[in-house]
Design a protein around this motif. Structure first.
Motif, PDB file in Angstrom:
ATOM      1  N   ASN A 170       1.170  -0.995  -1.913  1.00 39.72           N
ATOM      2  CA  ASN A 170      -0.258  -0.774  -1.750  1.00 39.72           C
ATOM      3  C   ASN A 170      -0.836  -0.444  -3.122  1.00 39.72           C
ATOM      4  O   ASN A 170      -0.679   0.671  -3.615  1.00 39.72           O
ATOM      5  CB  ASN A 170      -0.460   0.391  -0.770  1.00 39.72           C
ATOM      6  CG  ASN A 170      -1.906   0.720  -0.513  1.00 39.72           C
ATOM      7  OD1 ASN A 170      -2.755   0.632  -1.392  1.00 39.72           O
ATOM      8  ND2 ASN A 170      -2.184   1.161   0.706  1.00 39.72           N
ATOM      9  N   HIS A 194       4.434   3.798   0.984  1.00 38.28           N
ATOM     10  CA  HIS A 194       4.312   3.011  -0.242  1.00 38.28           C
ATOM     11  C   HIS A 194       5.652   2.999  -0.969  1.00 38.28           C
ATOM     12  O   HIS A 194       6.323   4.032  -1.082  1.00 38.28           O
ATOM     13  CB  HIS A 194       3.247   3.592  -1.189  1.00 38.28           C
ATOM     14  CG  HIS A 194       3.257   2.892  -2.509  1.00 38.28           C
ATOM     15  ND1 HIS A 194       2.601   1.701  -2.699  1.00 38.28           N
ATOM     16  CD2 HIS A 194       3.909   3.166  -3.662  1.00 38.28           C
ATOM     17  CE1 HIS A 194       2.830   1.280  -3.933  1.00 38.28           C
ATOM     18  NE2 HIS A 194       3.620   2.162  -4.536  1.00 38.28           N
ATOM     19  N   PHE A 215      -1.552  -6.524  -1.679  1.00 41.74           N
ATOM     20  CA  PHE A 215      -0.850  -5.749  -0.659  1.00 41.74           C
ATOM     21  C   PHE A 215       0.278  -6.597  -0.070  1.00 41.74           C
ATOM     22  O   PHE A 215       0.137  -7.807   0.094  1.00 41.74           O
ATOM     23  CB  PHE A 215      -1.800  -5.349   0.483  1.00 41.74           C
ATOM     24  CG  PHE A 215      -2.820  -4.335   0.092  1.00 41.74           C
ATOM     25  CD1 PHE A 215      -2.631  -2.992   0.392  1.00 41.74           C
ATOM     26  CD2 PHE A 215      -3.980  -4.708  -0.573  1.00 41.74           C
ATOM     27  CE1 PHE A 215      -3.579  -2.049   0.039  1.00 41.74           C
ATOM     28  CE2 PHE A 215      -4.936  -3.777  -0.929  1.00 41.74           C
ATOM     29  CZ  PHE A 215      -4.737  -2.439  -0.631  1.00 41.74           C
TER      30      PHE A 215
END
Length: 146
Positions: free
Chosen positions: A133, A86, A115
């Motif tokens: 994310n 991430h 996303f």
């Protein structure tokens, strides 16, 4: 009975030039590795490990010479499993990695529900996944329950 996978423990990449890999990932991660392993017979460095991110996940680079002889993969083309990390700023992170010598393997792709991801190949032939994310971010920021 199911298999209980409790979470990712250590992600390992391979490199032929360990000094270059150490320098590159030290620059990318903004810190020196906290652990180093050498071959007792030759004294050659075989492994570096860093702790990364909010949960101090372990990321290691293994000397390709330590790879199992049973492993048929070769370093001619980027490959391997893609572990997505991430990042809060996908475009900025992608741009910075390219500045540092990575090549875009998959450009940014916007997915559903906020996303987005992209993948780069590091200078050593490993694929590094980048992802924005929103679920992970909310969990890490404490604004969403598990």
């Amino acid at each position: 009975m199911s298999v209980e996978l409790r979470g990712f423990c250590t992600l390992n990449f391979y490199a032929d030039d360990m000094a270059a890999a150490r320098a590159w990932y030290t620059e990318v991660l903004g810190q020196e590795p906290y652990f180093e392993a050498t071959d007792p017979a030759s004294g050659a460095v075989g492994y570096y490990e860093w702790r990364v991110g909010d949960h101090q996940d372990e990321f290691g680079v293994i000397n390709r010479a330590w790879r199992s002889p049973a492993d048929p993969t070769t370093p001619e083309a980027p490959g391997g499993a893609v572990m997505n990390w991430h990042v809060d700023d996908l475009d900025g992170t992608l741009e910075r990695l390219v500045e540092l010598g990575a090549t875009v393997h998959q450009p940014r792709v916007d997915r559903t529900a906020g996303f987005a991801n992209a993948t780069v190949a590091d200078p050593f032939g490993n694929l590094l996944g980048l992802m924005y994310n929103p679920h992970w971010k909310a969990m890490a920021d404490g604004t969403e329950e598990a």
